[in-house]
Design a protein around this motif. Structure first.
Motif, PDB file in Angstrom:
ATOM      1  N   LEU A 273      -1.394  -3.230 -10.292  1.00 45.49           N
ATOM      2  CA  LEU A 273      -0.951  -3.776  -9.007  1.00 45.49           C
ATOM      3  C   LEU A 273      -1.940  -3.399  -7.903  1.00 45.49           C
ATOM      4  O   LEU A 273      -2.195  -4.191  -6.987  1.00 45.49           O
ATOM      5  N   GLY A 274      -2.509  -2.209  -8.011  1.00 51.84           N
ATOM      6  CA  GLY A 274      -3.552  -1.802  -7.071  1.00 51.84           C
ATOM      7  C   GLY A 274      -4.771  -2.701  -7.162  1.00 51.84           C
ATOM      8  O   GLY A 274      -5.373  -3.060  -6.156  1.00 51.84           O
ATOM      9  N   TRP A 275      -5.145  -3.081  -8.396  1.00 50.28           N
ATOM     10  CA  TRP A 275      -6.270  -4.009  -8.559  1.00 50.28           C
ATOM     11  C   TRP A 275      -5.947  -5.374  -7.968  1.00 50.28           C
ATOM     12  O   TRP A 275      -6.801  -6.017  -7.348  1.00 50.28           O
ATOM     13  N   ALA A 276      -4.708  -5.826  -8.125  1.00 54.49           N
ATOM     14  CA  ALA A 276      -4.295  -7.102  -7.523  1.00 54.49           C
ATOM     15  C   ALA A 276      -4.394  -7.026  -6.006  1.00 54.49           C
ATOM     16  O   ALA A 276      -4.814  -7.992  -5.342  1.00 54.49           O
ATOM     17  N   LEU A 277      -4.036  -5.887  -5.451  1.00 57.26           N
ATOM     18  CA  LEU A 277      -4.159  -5.687  -4.010  1.00 57.26           C
ATOM     19  C   LEU A 277      -5.626  -5.767  -3.577  1.00 57.26           C
ATOM     20  O   LEU A 277      -5.949  -6.349  -2.539  1.00 57.26           O
ATOM     21  N   GLN A 278      -6.518  -5.209  -4.391  1.00 61.76           N
ATOM     22  CA  GLN A 278      -7.947  -5.257  -4.059  1.00 61.76           C
ATOM     23  C   GLN A 278      -8.448  -6.701  -4.044  1.00 61.76           C
ATOM     24  O   GLN A 278      -9.218  -7.095  -3.161  1.00 61.76           O
ATOM     25  N   ILE A 279      -8.000  -7.492  -5.004  1.00 62.03           N
ATOM     26  CA  ILE A 279      -8.397  -8.902  -5.052  1.00 62.03           C
ATOM     27  C   ILE A 279      -7.873  -9.634  -3.823  1.00 62.03           C
ATOM     28  O   ILE A 279      -8.583 -10.429  -3.207  1.00 62.03           O
ATOM     29  N   GLY A 280      -6.633  -9.350  -3.448  1.00 65.33           N
ATOM     30  CA  GLY A 280      -6.066  -9.959  -2.243  1.00 65.33           C
ATOM     31  C   GLY A 280      -6.818  -9.553  -0.989  1.00 65.33           C
ATOM     32  O   GLY A 280      -7.015 -10.370  -0.075  1.00 65.33           O
ATOM     33  N   LEU A 281      -7.253  -8.316  -0.947  1.00 64.36           N
ATOM     34  CA  LEU A 281      -8.006  -7.831   0.209  1.00 64.36           C
ATOM     35  C   LEU A 281      -9.340  -8.567   0.324  1.00 64.36           C
ATOM     36  O   LEU A 281      -9.742  -8.958   1.421  1.00 64.36           O
TER      37      LEU A 281
ATOM     38  N   CYS B 222       0.836  -1.214   0.000  1.00 65.48           N
ATOM     39  CA  CYS B 222       0.000   0.000   0.000  1.00 65.48           C
ATOM     40  C   CYS B 222       0.864   1.254   0.000  1.00 65.48           C
ATOM     41  O   CYS B 222       0.623   2.181  -0.778  1.00 65.48           O
ATOM     42  N   LEU B 223       1.865   1.285   0.852  1.00 62.92           N
ATOM     43  CA  LEU B 223       2.731   2.462   0.941  1.00 62.92           C
ATOM     44  C   LEU B 223       3.575   2.654  -0.321  1.00 62.92           C
ATOM     45  O   LEU B 223       3.732   3.776  -0.801  1.00 62.92           O
ATOM     46  N   VAL B 224       4.103   1.552  -0.849  1.00 67.76           N
ATOM     47  CA  VAL B 224       4.914   1.652  -2.069  1.00 67.76           C
ATOM     48  C   VAL B 224       4.052   2.137  -3.223  1.00 67.76           C
ATOM     49  O   VAL B 224       4.471   2.993  -4.011  1.00 67.76           O
ATOM     50  N   LEU B 225       2.838   1.614  -3.327  1.00 66.21           N
ATOM     51  CA  LEU B 225       1.945   2.042  -4.405  1.00 66.21           C
ATOM     52  C   LEU B 225       1.624   3.529  -4.316  1.00 66.21           C
ATOM     53  O   LEU B 225       1.456   4.182  -5.346  1.00 66.21           O
ATOM     54  N   CYS B 226       1.530   4.053  -3.111  1.00 67.53           N
ATOM     55  CA  CYS B 226       1.289   5.498  -2.966  1.00 67.53           C
ATOM     56  C   CYS B 226       2.384   6.304  -3.664  1.00 67.53           C
ATOM     57  O   CYS B 226       2.120   7.351  -4.247  1.00 67.53           O
TER      58      CYS B 226
END
Length: 113
Positions: free
Chosen positions: A60-68, A45-49
């Protein structure tokens, strides 16, 4: 777009941290596993910011959403929170682009005056 997306990611950072605390109480997973996964997600999250303007960051943000959302298998409330943040991510990207386009049109109009 970067401001809206970064705000969503900071909110996710906090939610992931709290979900890690809940996962330690609810799940049968060892604390090291919970905090390794949570820590990697929080760091992402911090790196993506910081890299939101670079190619591949939104994906990569969408992949994070799927993981969440998938974390709901450990903490059931995360199904709802993950879907909520996926909606916020979509809104941040969608409306952020519109705001960027409006700013560009305004700047182009200001240059001609």
């Amino acid at each position: 777009m970067r401001t809206l997306c970064a705000s969503t990611l900071i909110g996710e950072f906090l939610v992931i941290g709290f979900a890690g605390l809940v996962a330690m109480r609810l799940g049968d997973l060892p604390a090291t596993t919970v905090w390794t996964v949570s820590g990697v997600a929080m760091a992402l999250c911090l790196v993506l910011c910081g890299v939101l303007g670079r190619p591949g960051a939104l994906q990569l943000g969408w992949a994070l959403q799927i993981g969440l959302i998938a974390s709901g298998f450990v903490v059931p409330a995360m199904f709802f929170l993950g879907a909520l943040f996926a909606g916020l991510w979509w809104a941040s990207v969608h409306f952020g682009r519109k705001i960027d386009e409006a700013k560009a049109r305004f700047a182009a109009g200001a240059d001609t005056v």
